[in-house]
Design a protein around this motif. Structure first.
Motif, mmCIF file in Angstrom:
data_model
loop_
_atom_site.group_PDB
_atom_site.id
_atom_site.type_symbol
_atom_site.label_atom_id
_atom_site.label_comp_id
_atom_site.label_asym_id
_atom_site.label_seq_id
_atom_site.Cartn_x
_atom_site.Cartn_y
_atom_site.Cartn_z
ATOM 1 N N VAL A 63 3.355 -10.202 5.064
ATOM 2 C CA VAL A 63 4.051 -9.007 4.598
ATOM 3 C C VAL A 63 5.543 -9.277 4.772
ATOM 4 C CG1 VAL A 63 4.465 -6.548 4.965
ATOM 5 C CG2 VAL A 63 2.145 -7.472 5.169
ATOM 6 N N VAL A 64 6.254 -9.337 3.665
ATOM 7 C CA VAL A 64 7.688 -9.612 3.684
ATOM 8 C C VAL A 64 8.461 -8.321 3.945
ATOM 9 C CG1 VAL A 64 9.633 -10.435 2.292
ATOM 10 C CG2 VAL A 64 7.408 -11.577 2.128
ATOM 11 N N GLU A 65 8.006 -7.239 3.303
ATOM 12 C CA GLU A 65 8.669 -5.947 3.478
ATOM 13 C C GLU A 65 7.659 -4.833 3.288
ATOM 14 O OE1 GLU A 65 11.680 -3.160 0.895
ATOM 15 O OE2 GLU A 65 12.112 -5.308 0.918
ATOM 16 N N ASP A 66 7.705 -3.849 4.178
ATOM 17 C CA ASP A 66 6.946 -2.624 3.992
ATOM 18 C C ASP A 66 7.888 -1.465 4.293
ATOM 19 O OD1 ASP A 66 5.197 -0.562 3.649
ATOM 20 O OD2 ASP A 66 3.726 -1.259 5.113
ATOM 21 N N SER A 67 8.618 -1.065 3.262
ATOM 22 C CA SER A 67 9.580 0.019 3.413
ATOM 23 C C SER A 67 9.083 1.275 2.708
ATOM 24 C CB SER A 67 10.940 -0.402 2.852
ATOM 25 O OG SER A 67 10.826 -0.727 1.476
ATOM 26 N N ARG A 68 7.743 1.331 2.467
ATOM 27 C CA ARG A 68 7.176 2.506 1.806
ATOM 28 C C ARG A 68 7.438 3.755 2.636
ATOM 29 N NH1 ARG A 68 1.100 0.774 1.359
ATOM 30 N NH2 ARG A 68 1.660 0.000 3.428
ATOM 31 N N CYS A 69 7.556 4.849 1.937
ATOM 32 C CA CYS A 69 7.744 6.127 2.606
ATOM 33 C C CYS A 69 6.460 6.442 3.380
ATOM 34 C CB CYS A 69 8.020 7.211 1.570
ATOM 35 S SG CYS A 69 8.289 8.836 2.308
ATOM 36 N N PRO A 70 6.581 6.755 4.673
ATOM 37 C CA PRO A 70 5.369 7.108 5.435
ATOM 38 C C PRO A 70 4.647 8.289 4.806
ATOM 39 C CG PRO A 70 7.224 6.747 6.902
ATOM 40 C CD PRO A 70 7.780 6.760 5.505
ATOM 41 N N VAL B 121 13.689 10.131 0.347
ATOM 42 C CA VAL B 121 14.489 10.137 -0.867
ATOM 43 C C VAL B 121 14.049 8.970 -1.756
ATOM 44 C CG1 VAL B 121 16.829 9.891 -1.772
ATOM 45 C CG2 VAL B 121 16.423 11.190 0.327
ATOM 46 N N TRP B 122 13.644 7.875 -1.138
ATOM 47 C CA TRP B 122 13.250 6.662 -1.854
ATOM 48 C C TRP B 122 11.810 6.332 -1.480
ATOM 49 C CZ3 TRP B 122 13.332 1.209 0.034
ATOM 50 C CH2 TRP B 122 13.215 0.278 -1.006
ATOM 51 N N ALA B 123 10.993 5.988 -2.471
ATOM 52 C CA ALA B 123 9.573 5.697 -2.220
ATOM 53 C C ALA B 123 9.371 4.431 -1.396
ATOM 54 C CB ALA B 123 8.819 5.578 -3.541
ATOM 55 N N GLY B 124 10.319 3.500 -1.450
ATOM 56 C CA GLY B 124 10.191 2.235 -0.738
ATOM 57 C C GLY B 124 9.280 1.268 -1.476
ATOM 58 N N ARG B 125 8.987 0.152 -0.839
ATOM 59 C CA ARG B 125 8.139 -0.845 -1.494
ATOM 60 C C ARG B 125 7.401 -1.688 -0.466
ATOM 61 N NH1 ARG B 125 12.900 -4.801 -3.857
ATOM 62 N NH2 ARG B 125 13.727 -5.332 -1.819
ATOM 63 N N LEU B 126 6.343 -2.312 -0.959
ATOM 64 C CA LEU B 126 5.551 -3.255 -0.169
ATOM 65 C C LEU B 126 5.628 -4.590 -0.899
ATOM 66 C CD1 LEU B 126 3.480 -3.988 2.084
ATOM 67 C CD2 LEU B 126 1.689 -3.255 0.497
ATOM 68 N N ILE B 127 6.100 -5.624 -0.208
ATOM 69 C CA ILE B 127 6.211 -6.960 -0.788
ATOM 70 C C ILE B 127 5.372 -7.912 0.058
ATOM 71 C CG2 ILE B 127 7.739 -8.863 -1.412
ATOM 72 C CD1 ILE B 127 10.011 -6.784 -1.604
ATOM 73 N N VAL B 128 4.495 -8.656 -0.604
ATOM 74 C CA VAL B 128 3.592 -9.576 0.091
ATOM 75 C C VAL B 128 3.805 -10.993 -0.431
ATOM 76 C CG1 VAL B 128 1.194 -10.109 0.635
ATOM 77 C CG2 VAL B 128 1.903 -7.728 0.360
ATOM 78 N N ARG B 129 4.110 -11.922 0.476
ATOM 79 C CA ARG B 129 4.187 -13.338 0.099
ATOM 80 C C ARG B 129 2.757 -13.769 -0.198
ATOM 81 N NH1 ARG B 129 8.091 -15.692 3.346
ATOM 82 N NH2 ARG B 129 9.377 -14.780 1.736
ATOM 83 N N LEU C 20 -0.436 -7.005 -7.607
ATOM 84 C CA LEU C 20 -0.813 -6.408 -6.327
ATOM 85 C C LEU C 20 -0.954 -4.920 -6.610
ATOM 86 C CD1 LEU C 20 -1.191 -6.486 -3.246
ATOM 87 C CD2 LEU C 20 1.293 -6.328 -3.023
ATOM 88 N N VAL C 21 -2.196 -4.407 -6.575
ATOM 89 C CA VAL C 21 -2.453 -3.026 -6.990
ATOM 90 C C VAL C 21 -2.692 -2.065 -5.831
ATOM 91 C CG1 VAL C 21 -3.296 -3.719 -9.266
ATOM 92 C CG2 VAL C 21 -4.918 -3.441 -7.386
ATOM 93 N N SER C 22 -2.893 -2.585 -4.626
ATOM 94 C CA SER C 22 -3.126 -1.706 -3.492
ATOM 95 C C SER C 22 -2.736 -2.414 -2.201
ATOM 96 C CB SER C 22 -4.603 -1.297 -3.425
ATOM 97 O OG SER C 22 -4.863 -0.525 -2.285
ATOM 98 N N GLY C 23 -2.170 -1.653 -1.286
ATOM 99 C CA GLY C 23 -1.842 -2.141 0.044
ATOM 100 C C GLY C 23 -2.163 -1.067 1.054
ATOM 101 N N LEU C 24 -3.121 -1.332 1.914
ATOM 102 C CA LEU C 24 -3.550 -0.358 2.920
ATOM 103 C C LEU C 24 -3.399 -0.961 4.306
ATOM 104 C CD1 LEU C 24 -6.777 0.945 1.174
ATOM 105 C CD2 LEU C 24 -4.579 2.106 1.350
ATOM 106 N N PRO C 25 -3.225 -0.200 5.334
ATOM 107 C CA PRO C 25 -3.175 1.255 5.335
ATOM 108 C C PRO C 25 -1.823 1.739 4.815
ATOM 109 C CG PRO C 25 -2.791 0.461 7.548
ATOM 110 C CD PRO C 25 -3.089 -0.753 6.689
ATOM 111 N N GLU C 26 -1.779 3.031 4.485
ATOM 112 C CA GLU C 26 -0.509 3.642 4.128
ATOM 113 C C GLU C 26 0.392 3.590 5.351
ATOM 114 O OE1 GLU C 26 0.361 4.684 1.132
ATOM 115 O OE2 GLU C 26 -1.612 4.253 0.296
ATOM 116 N N LYS C 27 1.671 3.539 5.111
ATOM 117 C CA LYS C 27 2.619 3.511 6.219
ATOM 118 C C LYS C 27 2.685 4.887 6.881
ATOM 119 C CE LYS C 27 7.203 1.964 7.317
ATOM 120 N NZ LYS C 27 7.642 0.615 7.414
#
Length: 133
Positions: A58-65, A71-79, A108-115
């Motif tokens: 997981v490179v980045e998980d800045s998704r909104c909890p 204000v920003w939805a964030g993103r999930l980036i996976v190497r 990449l269509v799903s990343g769980l668990p939600e933040k």
């Protein structure tokens, strides 16, 4: 008996080399990939169309909890490592976006668990779903 030793040695060597042969057109992968659409953990390969995809980090998980307002939805980036017939590529793939390489497109269509706002998600708890596009 000594006359057969060179022939026997050559036969044994040919069997040994045949066991090391690479099957043309087969992806370069360690382990047995699961079927497309199956949620997979870090380092677990999944067959996606004609390629095998393996989330590596997981490179980045800045998704909104899920229990917060953002204000920003964030993103999930996976190497992600992508293995095809005789080639290998590694890319950082963002949730909801596609990535194309060597004539294949994966998403990449799903990343769980939600933040959540309470705690960071340990890498071992993540599960990812990839699909061919």
């Amino acid at each position: 008996m000594n006359a057969f030793r060179p022939a026997l040695a050559a036969f044994g060597l040919s069997l040994f080399l045949a066991a090391c042969a690479v099957v043309p057109g087969a992806p370069i992968v360690v382990g047995n990939p699961v079927a497309e659409g199956t949620p997979v953990a870090i380092d677990q390969p999944v067959r996606v169309g004609a390629v095998v995809v393996t989330p590596k980090q997981v490179v980045e998980d800045s998704r909104c909890p899920e229990n917060a307002r953002c204000v920003w939805a964030g993103r999930l980036i996976v190497r992600t490592r992508i293995d095809g017939a005789g080639w290998r590529d590694t890319a950082d793939i963002t949730l909801g976006e596609t990535y194309g390489t060597h004539g294949h497109v994966v998403a990449l269509v799903s990343g769980l668990p939600e933040k959540t706002a309470e705690a960071e998600t340990p890498a071992a708890r993540y599960r990812f779903v990839y699909e061919a596009r």
